[in-house]
Design a protein around this motif. Sequence first.
Motif, PDB file in Angstrom:
ATOM      1  N   ASP A  47      -0.118  10.837  -4.647  1.00 19.23           N
ATOM      2  CA  ASP A  47      -1.401  11.083  -3.698  1.00 19.23           C
ATOM      3  C   ASP A  47      -1.285  10.623  -2.459  1.00 19.23           C
ATOM      4  N   LYS A  48      -0.940  11.150  -1.500  1.00 15.64           N
ATOM      5  CA  LYS A  48      -0.458  10.927  -0.295  1.00 15.64           C
ATOM      6  C   LYS A  48      -1.617  10.550   0.587  1.00 15.64           C
ATOM      7  N   GLU A  49      -3.047  10.960   0.266  1.00 17.87           N
ATOM      8  CA  GLU A  49      -4.170  10.472   0.947  1.00 17.87           C
ATOM      9  C   GLU A  49      -4.378   9.068   0.678  1.00 17.87           C
ATOM     10  N   PHE A  50      -3.988   8.329  -0.625  1.00 20.19           N
ATOM     11  CA  PHE A  50      -4.379   7.114  -1.304  1.00 20.19           C
ATOM     12  C   PHE A  50      -3.419   6.466  -0.499  1.00 20.19           C
ATOM     13  N   LEU A  51      -2.036   6.608  -0.508  1.00 20.77           N
ATOM     14  CA  LEU A  51      -1.255   5.767  -0.048  1.00 20.77           C
ATOM     15  C   LEU A  51      -1.269   5.592   1.524  1.00 20.77           C
ATOM     16  N   THR A  52      -1.667   6.524   2.286  1.00 19.65           N
ATOM     17  CA  THR A  52      -2.099   6.172   3.724  1.00 19.65           C
ATOM     18  C   THR A  52      -3.681   6.018   4.027  1.00 19.65           C
ATOM     19  N   ASP A  53      -4.443   5.723   3.276  1.00 19.04           N
ATOM     20  CA  ASP A  53      -5.956   5.459   3.496  1.00 19.04           C
ATOM     21  C   ASP A  53      -6.082   4.184   4.283  1.00 19.04           C
ATOM     22  N   VAL A  54      -6.520   4.397   5.354  1.00 22.78           N
ATOM     23  CA  VAL A  54      -6.524   3.258   6.188  1.00 22.78           C
ATOM     24  C   VAL A  54      -7.734   2.280   5.877  1.00 22.78           C
TER      25      VAL A  54
ATOM     26  N   SER B 201       0.799  -1.176  -0.041  1.00 26.09           N
ATOM     27  CA  SER B 201       0.092  -0.166  -0.160  1.00 26.09           C
ATOM     28  C   SER B 201       0.707   1.347   0.026  1.00 26.09           C
ATOM     29  N   PHE B 202       1.946   1.199   0.719  1.00 28.50           N
ATOM     30  CA  PHE B 202       2.694   2.623   0.879  1.00 28.50           C
ATOM     31  C   PHE B 202       3.299   2.839  -0.435  1.00 28.50           C
TER      32      PHE B 202
END
Length: 353
Positions: free
Chosen positions: A341-348, A90-91
């Motif tokens: 897209d940092k929001e995508f990379l860290t989306d729980v 995911s990261f």
Amino acid sequence: MKAKTKIFGIIAFINLVLFLVAYNIRPIKVNYDAKEVQLKFTVPPNFPQPGSQYDQHFVTPAGFKLGRILFYDRALSIDNSISCASCHQSFSAFSDQNKHVSQGFKQCSGTRNTPALFNLAWQKEFMWDGRVKLFQLSSHNAIINPCEIANSMAGAVEKLRANGHYTDLFRNAYGSVDIDSARLLNALTQFMSMLVSANSRYDKYRRYEQGGVFTTDEKNGYILFRQKCSACHKEPLFTDLSYRNTGLDLVSIDRGRDSSTHLATDVGKFRVPSLRNIEVTAPYMHDGRFATLEDVLTHYANGVKRNTHLDEQLRHNGTLGLALSSSDQHKIIAFLKTLTDKEFLTDVRFQIP
């Protein structure tokens, strides 16, 4: 004293290796009782509609939860050693960061770089050569490939049936306890279809949203990108979904698209990948030959080979490649990093349950 220090160093190294081996073969601990997530597939405002084969209404909270657990569960493999997430992290936008080619069951090395997984609902075909035509069959390929998860569909299903946790999970998702390959693939597709990446700084810039600010280099890089790169990497998906020969070799080692179409003109052609999240998905190209974005742009500026099937976009009045100065390359890379897209990379919602 030096000898003792050396011995301790060797012992520490051996222990580290043993730890890493144990880490990679242990059953991954997924939470089978994870809460369902209320979610809905939505088309980002600056995106086109998904392909005709994709049904926007088939994702359910229970189906997504099941798919998410399956994606991270090493029980899909023969010996509990590998899961989908082992190669799609995911990261790194669900690519296999720093691996030139995919590495699966018993460290078997494939022949192609692991593709990132996002915005799959907009794809028309799958794999580097496009040989998989249906979204739900993309997971099938990974499960049965002897160099990836290395199981059979029947074997994977049998293991899920033997795992009591999946009885309730399948019942909640499909209304009955029947566990079969169609439902297994459907659940994985539900999870992967929700991997939508559309909140990079570029997206906010285009939508005039807060946080969508470009530096001077990024603005100039965007102008250069549109001039030099957008014919193949078309906005907003940053791919035109075509297959092209980019002159990596004088004679193509990997037959590429030809392995699917059996057309000589397709030798050495590969799917144009999306450039979204390109900053975190190194190494690059179908075989991971380039370690950095600088390497990629150096290839297009100075390294394009006169392959028989070289794409016409890389032929200009007898000159190969793209006219890119060092300054141009620097600015284009600055722009490309706005696609992260940092929001995508860290989306729980997409992390291990």
